[in-house]
Motif scaffolding. Structure first.
Motif, PDB file in Angstrom:
ATOM      1  N   SER A   1       0.831  -1.195   0.000  1.00  0.00           N
ATOM      2  CA  SER A   1       0.000   0.000   0.000  1.00  0.00           C
ATOM      3  C   SER A   1       0.870   1.252   0.000  1.00  0.00           C
ATOM      4  N   LEU A   2       0.704   2.087  -1.026  1.00  0.00           N
ATOM      5  CA  LEU A   2       1.484   3.315  -1.165  1.00  0.00           C
ATOM      6  C   LEU A   2       0.570   4.526  -1.028  1.00  0.00           C
ATOM      7  N   LEU A   3       1.069   5.583  -0.396  1.00  0.00           N
ATOM      8  CA  LEU A   3       0.373   6.866  -0.350  1.00  0.00           C
ATOM      9  C   LEU A   3       1.201   7.876  -1.119  1.00  0.00           C
ATOM     10  N   LEU A   4       0.642   8.416  -2.188  1.00  0.00           N
ATOM     11  CA  LEU A   4       1.319   9.395  -3.034  1.00  0.00           C
ATOM     12  C   LEU A   4       0.741  10.770  -2.733  1.00  0.00           C
ATOM     13  N   ILE A   5       1.589  11.671  -2.210  1.00  0.00           N
ATOM     14  CA  ILE A   5       1.145  13.031  -1.879  1.00  0.00           C
ATOM     15  C   ILE A   5       1.843  13.997  -2.821  1.00  0.00           C
ATOM     16  N   ASP A   6       1.111  14.470  -3.818  1.00  0.00           N
ATOM     17  CA  ASP A   6       1.688  15.335  -4.853  1.00  0.00           C
ATOM     18  C   ASP A   6       0.552  16.120  -5.509  1.00  0.00           C
ATOM     19  N   ASP A   7       0.772  17.395  -5.770  1.00  0.00           N
ATOM     20  CA  ASP A   7      -0.303  18.220  -6.348  1.00  0.00           C
ATOM     21  C   ASP A   7      -0.303  18.223  -7.875  1.00  0.00           C
TER      22      ASP A   7
ATOM     23  N   ASN B   1      12.650   9.311 -13.975  1.00  0.00           N
ATOM     24  CA  ASN B   1      12.125   8.230 -14.794  1.00  0.00           C
ATOM     25  C   ASN B   1      11.267   7.324 -13.901  1.00  0.00           C
ATOM     26  N   PRO B   2      10.052   6.989 -14.306  1.00  0.00           N
ATOM     27  CA  PRO B   2       9.214   6.108 -13.484  1.00  0.00           C
ATOM     28  C   PRO B   2       9.903   4.802 -13.118  1.00  0.00           C
ATOM     29  N   ARG B   3      10.799   4.328 -13.978  1.00  0.00           N
ATOM     30  CA  ARG B   3      11.538   3.098 -13.660  1.00  0.00           C
ATOM     31  C   ARG B   3      12.436   3.309 -12.451  1.00  0.00           C
ATOM     32  N   GLU B   4      13.039   4.503 -12.360  1.00  0.00           N
ATOM     33  CA  GLU B   4      13.891   4.802 -11.216  1.00  0.00           C
ATOM     34  C   GLU B   4      13.061   4.849  -9.940  1.00  0.00           C
ATOM     35  N   LEU B   5      11.891   5.461 -10.008  1.00  0.00           N
ATOM     36  CA  LEU B   5      11.009   5.484  -8.841  1.00  0.00           C
ATOM     37  C   LEU B   5      10.613   4.070  -8.441  1.00  0.00           C
ATOM     38  N   SER B   6      10.263   3.242  -9.415  1.00  0.00           N
ATOM     39  CA  SER B   6       9.887   1.864  -9.135  1.00  0.00           C
ATOM     40  C   SER B   6      11.028   1.115  -8.447  1.00  0.00           C
ATOM     41  N   ALA B   7      12.261   1.363  -8.898  1.00  0.00           N
ATOM     42  CA  ALA B   7      13.420   0.695  -8.293  1.00  0.00           C
ATOM     43  C   ALA B   7      13.602   1.139  -6.841  1.00  0.00           C
ATOM     44  N   ARG B   8      13.406   2.432  -6.576  1.00  0.00           N
ATOM     45  CA  ARG B   8      13.540   2.933  -5.205  1.00  0.00           C
ATOM     46  C   ARG B   8      12.472   2.320  -4.303  1.00  0.00           C
ATOM     47  N   ILE B   9      11.252   2.259  -4.810  1.00  0.00           N
ATOM     48  CA  ILE B   9      10.155   1.676  -4.034  1.00  0.00           C
ATOM     49  C   ILE B   9      10.448   0.213  -3.715  1.00  0.00           C
ATOM     50  N   LYS B  10      10.890  -0.539  -4.724  1.00  0.00           N
ATOM     51  CA  LYS B  10      11.186  -1.956  -4.520  1.00  0.00           C
ATOM     52  C   LYS B  10      12.287  -2.151  -3.488  1.00  0.00           C
ATOM     53  N   ALA B  11      13.280  -1.266  -3.490  1.00  0.00           N
ATOM     54  CA  ALA B  11      14.382  -1.384  -2.535  1.00  0.00           C
ATOM     55  C   ALA B  11      13.867  -1.208  -1.108  1.00  0.00           C
TER      56      ALA B  11
ATOM     57  N   GLU C   1      -1.568  10.682 -11.914  1.00  0.00           N
ATOM     58  CA  GLU C   1      -2.287   9.752 -12.788  1.00  0.00           C
ATOM     59  C   GLU C   1      -1.306   8.824 -13.502  1.00  0.00           C
ATOM     60  N   LEU C   2      -0.211   9.394 -13.994  1.00  0.00           N
ATOM     61  CA  LEU C   2       0.796   8.595 -14.701  1.00  0.00           C
ATOM     62  C   LEU C   2       1.391   7.535 -13.772  1.00  0.00           C
ATOM     63  N   LEU C   3       1.760   7.954 -12.553  1.00  0.00           N
ATOM     64  CA  LEU C   3       2.386   7.011 -11.619  1.00  0.00           C
ATOM     65  C   LEU C   3       1.400   5.946 -11.156  1.00  0.00           C
ATOM     66  N   THR C   4       0.148   6.329 -10.976  1.00  0.00           N
ATOM     67  CA  THR C   4      -0.865   5.337 -10.588  1.00  0.00           C
ATOM     68  C   THR C   4      -1.015   4.285 -11.679  1.00  0.00           C
ATOM     69  N   GLU C   5      -1.070   4.725 -12.935  1.00  0.00           N
ATOM     70  CA  GLU C   5      -1.178   3.789 -14.054  1.00  0.00           C
ATOM     71  C   GLU C   5       0.064   2.917 -14.179  1.00  0.00           C
ATOM     72  N   TYR C   6       1.224   3.482 -13.886  1.00  0.00           N
ATOM     73  CA  TYR C   6       2.486   2.751 -14.039  1.00  0.00           C
ATOM     74  C   TYR C   6       2.708   1.743 -12.901  1.00  0.00           C
ATOM     75  N   LEU C   7       2.372   2.150 -11.671  1.00  0.00           N
ATOM     76  CA  LEU C   7       2.695   1.320 -10.511  1.00  0.00           C
ATOM     77  C   LEU C   7       1.618   0.291 -10.172  1.00  0.00           C
ATOM     78  N   SER C   8       0.370   0.588 -10.493  1.00  0.00           N
ATOM     79  CA  SER C   8      -0.720  -0.331 -10.127  1.00  0.00           C
ATOM     80  C   SER C   8      -0.528  -1.751 -10.654  1.00  0.00           C
ATOM     81  N   PRO C   9      -0.085  -1.936 -11.915  1.00  0.00           N
ATOM     82  CA  PRO C   9       0.125  -3.306 -12.403  1.00  0.00           C
ATOM     83  C   PRO C   9       1.263  -4.041 -11.700  1.00  0.00           C
ATOM     84  N   GLN C  10       2.089  -3.313 -10.932  1.00  0.00           N
ATOM     85  CA  GLN C  10       3.217  -3.927 -10.227  1.00  0.00           C
ATOM     86  C   GLN C  10       2.830  -4.360  -8.807  1.00  0.00           C
ATOM     87  N   GLU C  11       1.528  -4.586  -8.600  1.00  0.00           N
ATOM     88  CA  GLU C  11       0.996  -5.067  -7.326  1.00  0.00           C
ATOM     89  C   GLU C  11       1.176  -4.052  -6.207  1.00  0.00           C
ATOM     90  N   TYR C  12       0.879  -2.784  -6.530  1.00  0.00           N
ATOM     91  CA  TYR C  12       0.828  -1.733  -5.524  1.00  0.00           C
ATOM     92  C   TYR C  12      -0.595  -1.189  -5.465  1.00  0.00           C
TER      93      TYR C  12
END
Length: 232
Positions: A5-11, A107-117, A17-28
């Motif tokens: 479960s992730l909480l994204l706080i950004d205006d 890059n969304p891939r970089e964010l995904s890598a940080r989250i996974k770590a 929307e982009l990050l939600t679409e990108y990360l949701s399929p990765q089981e977040y």
């Protein structure tokens, strides 16, 4: 497997929307807040979040104020999203208890890598609760419940601070490089001029220093750190 479960706080509506679409399929599972006050309310609600992604520049309440208030009661890992090239934001966020930072634009891939770590670190600690308690004459570090005591006084640590201290105490008397700490705790290589590990160690020293006059973490300039006390 239960989604993290992730909480994204950004205006930035487009970015969220982009990050939600990108990360949701990765089981977040992703909840979104577009201002700091709403984000803080969600972060401190009854719902559990495994990680908070927190932008610095927010309406109503900025990211630093959110982090400050959050850390008064909550140690959920926080990944700060900072302005590119703004070293002050990064250092200030780390001083206030952020676990890591990522400069915008990213890059969304970089964010995904940080989250996974960060998620891997959480899962590793949860799955290795039978690790031995590490004790010195003044400190007791317990991996089972991720607690630290100094001369019987409890000290609250973020997950990153706990991970760094656990590695240093596990290698007491031996040099542990900043690169090793970054890779094992933050899950990434240490970039040039990156002061993340330095700031986390500084926070550890301040917290321990409230209850002990003895310096326990020695800096080896340009190399890393040595935990100087012997385990008992």
């Amino acid at each position: 497997m239960q989604p993290k479960s992730l909480l994204l706080i950004d205006d930035d509506l487009e970015l969220t929307e982009l990050l939600t679409e990108y990360l949701s399929p990765q089981e977040y599972s992703i909840d979104v807040a577009h201002d700091g006050k709403t984000g803080l309310t969600m972060a401190t609600s009854a719902k559990h979040f495994d990680l908070i992604l927190l932008d610095v520049m927010l309406p109503v309440m900025d990211g630093f104020e959110v982090l400050k208030k959050l850390r008064q009661t909550d140690l959920t890992p926080v990944l700060m999203l900072t302005a590119k090239g703004d070293d002050f934001d990064r250092i200030f966020g780390l001083e206030m208890g952020a676990d890591d930072y990522l400069p915008k634009p990213f890059n969304p891939r970089e964010l995904s890598a940080r989250i996974k770590a960060i998620v891997r670190r959480i899962d590793h600690l949860a799955n290795n609760q039978q690790q031995l308690v590490l004790s010195t004459a003044e400190l007791v570090l317990n991996p089972t419940n991720q607690t630290l005591q100094c001369n019987t006084h409890p000290i609250e640590l973020t997950g990153t601070e706990f991970g760094i201290l656990h590695i240093l105490m596990s290698h007491c008397g031996n040099l542990v490089s900043k690169q090793q700490l970054s890779e094992q705790v933050l899950g990434r290589k240490l970039a040039a001029f990156d002061r993340s590990i330095d700031m986390h160690v500084s926070n550890l020293r301040k917290k321990i220093g409230q209850y002990s006059e003895n310096e326990k973490i020695k800096t080896v300039r340009g190399s890393g750190y040595i935990f100087t006390e012997s385990l008992v």
